[in-house]
Scaffold this active site. Structure first.
Site, PDB file in Angstrom:
ATOM      1  N   TYR A 116       8.489  26.435  -5.226  1.00  0.00           N
ATOM      2  CA  TYR A 116       7.483  27.385  -5.704  1.00  0.00           C
ATOM      3  C   TYR A 116       6.092  26.795  -5.514  1.00  0.00           C
ATOM      4  O   TYR A 116       5.860  25.637  -5.870  1.00  0.00           O
ATOM      5  CB  TYR A 116       7.692  27.680  -7.208  1.00  0.00           C
ATOM      6  CG  TYR A 116       6.525  28.414  -7.828  1.00  0.00           C
ATOM      7  CD1 TYR A 116       6.513  29.799  -7.885  1.00  0.00           C
ATOM      8  CD2 TYR A 116       5.412  27.722  -8.318  1.00  0.00           C
ATOM      9  CE1 TYR A 116       5.427  30.484  -8.412  1.00  0.00           C
ATOM     10  CE2 TYR A 116       4.320  28.401  -8.849  1.00  0.00           C
ATOM     11  CZ  TYR A 116       4.333  29.782  -8.889  1.00  0.00           C
ATOM     12  OH  TYR A 116       3.256  30.454  -9.405  1.00  0.00           O
ATOM     13  N   GLU A 130       1.162  33.771  -5.035  1.00  0.00           N
ATOM     14  CA  GLU A 130       2.358  32.933  -5.167  1.00  0.00           C
ATOM     15  C   GLU A 130       3.166  32.996  -3.881  1.00  0.00           C
ATOM     16  O   GLU A 130       3.223  34.055  -3.251  1.00  0.00           O
ATOM     17  CB  GLU A 130       3.269  33.459  -6.284  1.00  0.00           C
ATOM     18  CG  GLU A 130       2.802  33.173  -7.681  1.00  0.00           C
ATOM     19  CD  GLU A 130       3.794  33.695  -8.727  1.00  0.00           C
ATOM     20  OE1 GLU A 130       3.621  33.368  -9.897  1.00  0.00           O
ATOM     21  OE2 GLU A 130       4.736  34.438  -8.372  1.00  0.00           O
TER      22      GLU A 130
END
Lengths: 301, 386
Positions: B103, B190
């Site tokens: 991530y 993101e």
């Protein structure tokens, strides 16, 4: 007296000839603020309702010995206006404008802080930015650099007020007035995610102010400014502080008007703010009128 | 403005991020066409502005062309949390087990008055869940808004987060993501999962991208991407009037006031009074009668609303203008639900006089916000009990 501004403050208005700039220049003058000049690039040398207009902040500052600038410039040019004032060495800059892009504010705040540090290192008095998206600040009976209604700040009192929300500042000031206490200086720090001055920056000024007996902090959900304030209070403040947190019932993840009022993960939740104030022995009012009761109790201790 | 996955990917691609290839389809036939073009397997992904679409059945692995068609049929038109799926993204499937999912994200962080870069080896999950369960597994780093993220900083963060693979390429992806964030005024960006394949190279499999609404004026090229049908109809109408409006679930009291702070507090007060706010509506400062009229009209359209609570502290806003707006709505028959209001400040007495003249049980004014909220709650709960 109060903090940051007083009857000797000499104020220039960036964007004086715009609609908001004009009406609030008049209202500030009515309040008794020394509004000395306006800045509107391209209109330098003209006169606006008796005020001289300049093309640049530096010029207006030099001609009038101004030490405060209030900004009513539209969002696209607002951060630039802040930088102009900061590089002109204006000690106090108040950015009223709402809707300034966050990236612009990040850069402006960082640059103002760097200039502030340089100024201080060189023995100067530093540069402070308040706002954006704020109602400004007012020392009762002396000077208003902002947009709040004049009436509720006419009589001097001894309670300092700091708030992220404009309307709630008016509400709290009125409640304190009606209870016969009144406010000393009110500082609306603004509701945006990136602002020039935070609670923790203002609290030491009230702690040092002989005309303030207690401080009311009006916070809201989102961010960790209230948590930082609580930490400062616990470590460094002797004067009583009372808090209020708006938006305690707001659903997580929804953004309520202010870009800053969003709960991300478990940061900035009402619980974390209540816990922080609890740990600092700061009573938190459940409702706005309760603020008055808590201030009374704190002063009687 | 929230972007769809495919739009966020398009922006990242423009900044040089290696993005998983995909195409948008609006019909099951188009899904089949893309599946044929790419070869199988593919993944069909709903493009809606809500989280948790995977759990809701909006993301489906499709091993064959027929299966892709079938999944397209299932997902297109599907309702996910109140929003209809009008488009799907069809991408080539990646063998997740052959590599690792990470991530990375960047978010506006008021605490550091800048962006914060976040990286975690716990990819593929909702980062909020990771943050809650194992906060130490998220590495955070402040990004200077002037210089942007430098490659050495990105490498440091990747190393601290425990990323394995071609570190230079992974760091480069993070740097490019941060350039995209700064240049496109992202509130949030993101890449999750950031997939590192057996060759050690990073690939963005999914992305979230949200742009600062205050900065939209300098991203006019993206204005076409705003899809009104993807937003709540009342929110679209509110945006036409320039109101800050948020529809809230399970509410029965419409709430409006002047300023974000006072409206948030009004929500709290309605909750305390034992009812549920149905919306957040900030009419802003200095509102004239017409603005109030439009606000009342908007809230009245919400069938969940059984009563309306108006909370105004007028400085620039005049109480009589507020009263006039409400009365106009009443006279035009738009107002059929009880309005309970507290209007303090400028021209309060004029407002009272106007309301006395109309003398309608539907509109009542109270001296404090608590009394007004209590009455609104009472009315709303009673109407709901019927």
């Amino acid at each position: 007296m109060g903090i940051l501004v007083d009857r000797n403050s000499k104020v220039i208005v960036q964007g004086m000839t715009g609609r908001e700039g004009a009406s609030h220049s008049r209202a500030m003058k009515e309040f008794g603020t020394q509004v000395v000049a306006g800045v509107t690039p391209g209109k330098g040398g003209t006169d606006f309702e008796g005020w001289p207009i300049y093309n640049s902040v530096a010029e207006a500052k030099e001609k009038h010995g101004a030490n405060v600038s209030i900004i009513f410039v539209p969002p696209a040019g607002a951060a630039d206006a802040v930088l102009e004032a900061a590089h002109a060495g204006m000690p106090l800059i108040v950015l009223i404008t709402e809707g300034v892009p966050t990236v612009d504010m990040m850069r402006a705040v960082q640059e103002v802080k760097a200039l502030d540090a340089d100024n201080r290192a060189a023995g100067g008095q530093g540069i402070r930015l308040i706002g954006g998206n704020c109602p400004g600040l007012v020392t009762n009976g002396e000077a208003k650099i902002g947009i709040m209604p004049n009436k509720i700040y006419a009589t001097p009192g001894r309670i300092g007020l700091i708030s992220r929300s404009g309307t709630l500042t008016y509400e709290a000031a009125k409640l304190l007035n009606d209870a016969g206490m009144g406010t000393s200086t009110t500082v609306g720090i603004g509701g945006d995610p990136v602002i020039g001055t935070t609670f923790a920056d203002v609290l030491p000024l009230f702690e040092a102010d002989p005309d303030t007996d207690a401080v009311v902090v009006i916070g809201e959900i989102g961010g960790a400014d209230e948590e930082a304030a609580a930490e400062y209070i616990a470590s460094s403040m002797k004067k009583p502080v009372v808090a209020f947190i708006s938006g305690r019932s707001a659903p997580a993840g929804k953004r309520m008007g202010h870009a800053g009022a969003i709960i991300m993960g478990n940061v900035g939740t009402p619980e974390s703010k209540l816990a922080a104030f609890g740990a600092a022995n700061v009573p938190v009012a459940d409702t706005m009128p309760e603020i008055v009761e808590l201030v009374k109790q704190a002063l009687n201790k | 403005m929230k972007l769809h996955e495919y739009q966020g990917k398009e922006i990242l691609r423009q900044f040089g991020v290696n993005v998983q290839e995909g195409k948008v389809a609006r019909t099951p036939d188009e899904v089949r066409q893309i599946a044929r073009e790419y070869g199988q397997p593919v993944v069909v992904k709903a493009q809606v502005h809500v989280g948790g679409r995977g759990k809701a059945g909006g993301v489906k692995f499709s091993p064959t062309e027929d299966k892709a068609f079938e999944n397209g049929e299932k997902i297109l038109g599907m309702d996910i949390k109140g929003l209809t799926v009008n488009k799907v993204l069809v991408t080539k499937a990646v063998d997740i087990d052959a590599g690792t999912e990470y991530y990375v994200g960047m978010i506006v962080d008021r605490n550091v008055q800048s962006y914060t870069l976040m990286a975690s080896a716990e990819g593929g999950m909702e980062i909020e869940e990771v943050a809650e369960a194992t906060p130490d597994k998220i590495i955070k780093h402040r990004v200077d808004p002037v210089t942007g993220l430098r490659p050495y900083e990105a490498r440091e963060v990747a190393i601290k987060a425990g990323f394995k693979g071609n570190l230079n390429k992974i760091a480069d992806m993070m740097v490019k993501m941060s350039e995209a964030a700064l240049k496109r005024d992202a509130v949030l960006v993101e890449i999750n999962p950031l997939f590192v394949g057996p060759d050690g190279n990073p690939l963005a499999l999914d992305t979230k991208f949200e742009i600062d609404d205050n900065a939209m004026y300098r991203h006019k090229d993206l204005a076409d991407w705003r899809e009104l049908e993807a937003e709540h109809p009342l929110e679209i109408e509110a945006s036409k009037y320039g109101f800050a409006y948020v529809k809230l679930d399970n509410g029965n009291v419409g709430v409006l006031g002047n300023g974000a702070g006072i409206v948030m507090t009004s929500l709290d007060v309605v909750n305390r009074a034992g009812a549920k706010p149905a919306n957040f509506l900030d009419i802003g400062g200095g509102a004239k009668a017409e603005v109030v009229y439009n606000a009342v009209k908007l809230v009245s359209k919400d069938t969940d609303v059984k009563a309306i609570f108006i909370n105004i502290f007028g400085g620039i806003t005049r109480a009589d203008e507020v009263a006039k707006g409400v009365i106009q709505a009443l006279k035009e028959g738009i107002l059929t639900k009880p309005v309970r209001m507290r209007i303090a400040g400028t021209a309060e007495d004029e407002a009272k006089a106007l309301l006395a003249e109309v003398n309608s049980p539907l509109i009542q004014m109270y001296p404090t916000m608590f009394e007004a909220a209590d009455e609104a709650a009472k009315e709303a709960n009673a109407a709901e009990a019927k």
